[in-house]
Enzyme design. Structure first.
Site, short mmCIF file in Angstrom:
data_model
loop_
_atom_site.label_atom_id
_atom_site.label_comp_id
_atom_site.label_asym_id
_atom_site.label_seq_id
_atom_site.Cartn_x
_atom_site.Cartn_y
_atom_site.Cartn_z
N ASP A 101 -1.78 -9.36 -6.53
CA ASP A 101 -1.59 -8.69 -7.80
C ASP A 101 -2.34 -9.48 -8.87
O ASP A 101 -2.20 -10.71 -8.93
CB ASP A 101 -0.10 -8.63 -8.18
CG ASP A 101 0.71 -7.75 -7.24
OD1 ASP A 101 0.38 -7.71 -6.03
OD2 ASP A 101 1.67 -7.13 -7.71
N LYS A 162 -0.67 -0.67 -11.24
CA LYS A 162 0.65 -1.10 -11.69
C LYS A 162 0.79 -0.84 -13.18
O LYS A 162 -0.16 -1.01 -13.94
CB LYS A 162 0.86 -2.59 -11.43
CG LYS A 162 1.07 -2.97 -9.99
CD LYS A 162 1.30 -4.47 -9.83
CE LYS A 162 2.54 -4.96 -10.52
NZ LYS A 162 2.79 -6.41 -10.29
N LYS A 191 2.39 0.89 -7.75
CA LYS A 191 3.51 -0.05 -7.69
C LYS A 191 4.13 -0.14 -9.08
O LYS A 191 3.42 -0.26 -10.09
CB LYS A 191 3.02 -1.44 -7.26
CG LYS A 191 4.12 -2.52 -7.29
CD LYS A 191 3.59 -3.87 -6.87
CE LYS A 191 4.64 -4.97 -7.04
NZ LYS A 191 4.14 -6.30 -6.65
#
Length: 233
Positions: A101, A162, A191
């Site tokens: 991430d 995200k 996500k």
């Protein structure tokens, strides 16, 4: 109505959607071993840990099928050089991470430096060879910047979009998830992240189209014991 909107899960059945997170300065070796073992015991999707703990957690999770995720250019996003970010991404992958991430250069986006914004992300994708999730920090962006960020991130080759890096930026919500799902290209998933504390909140995010939930409150969620006072990042 989509299949996601009809999704029905018990609290325990939510575990495979949760990236079990522990990223904190004071966590010890014993804490991280326990964290990895919790991921196995409860069947979480991943153990999300700081880069410095990736080798240990990767060793603990070897052969389990649990993903080893880590974060880069975080928790303060957009502070690393692109070269430094790519180099660190390569090292994290070599240490055993299976997902990454990353923070993005919000300031570059706001400055109209679109090529630089895209290449900063693409450099990590190339260097790591891992599925990369971009933390887009949606609340910091104007509507036009949101559209540009999503488009540029996908051009850079990300695997996941995200909404935000943490609850300090945004509490994960169905509206932000739907925004990303509606714009995700084929093969790109969403996500949700940011102060996910309860089973009901997690289910609403999955029903909105998220396929992963990033939270440090995974144990509370799967036992349906979380509430607004639960500490979660």
């Amino acid at each position: 109505m989509s299949s996601a909107e009809q999704l029905s899960l018990s609290p325990a059945e939510m575990a495979p959607y949760i990236q079990h997170t522990r990223i904190e300065a004071g966590a010890t070796r014993e804490d991280m071993i326990a964290h990895a073992r919790e991921a196995v015991e409860h069947g979480f999707n991943a153990a999300m840990v700081s880069a410095s703990w990736v080798p240990l957690v990767a060793s603990e999770l070897a052969g389990t099928g649990i993903e080893i995720a880590s974060a880069l250019d975080f928790p303060t996003v957009g502070v690393m050089t692109s070269a430094g970010k790519a180099a660190e991404a390569e090292q994290i992958a070599k240490a055993g991470a299976t997902q990454l991430d990353i923070g993005v250069q919000v300031g570059w986006l706001k400055s109209g430096m679109y090529a630089e914004f895209r290449e900063d992300i693409a450099g990590v994708v190339r260097a790591s060879g891992l599925p990369v999730k971009v933390m887009l920090e949606l609340p910091l962006l104007t509507p036009a910047e949101r559209e540009a960020a999503v488009e540029l991130a996908q051009e850079a080759g990300v695997a996941f979009l995200k909404n935000a890096s943490s609850g300090q930026i945004e509490t994960a919500n169905a509206e932000s998830v739907r925004f990303l799902v509606e714009r995700a290209q084929e093969g790109v998933q969403v996500k949700a992240s940011g102060s996910i504390k309860t089973y009901e909140q997690g289910l609403s995010l999955l029903r909105a189209g998220a396929v992963l939930l990033g939270t440090s409150a995974g144990l509370e969620i799967i036992t349906d014991t979380g509430d607004e006072n639960t500490v979660s990042y």
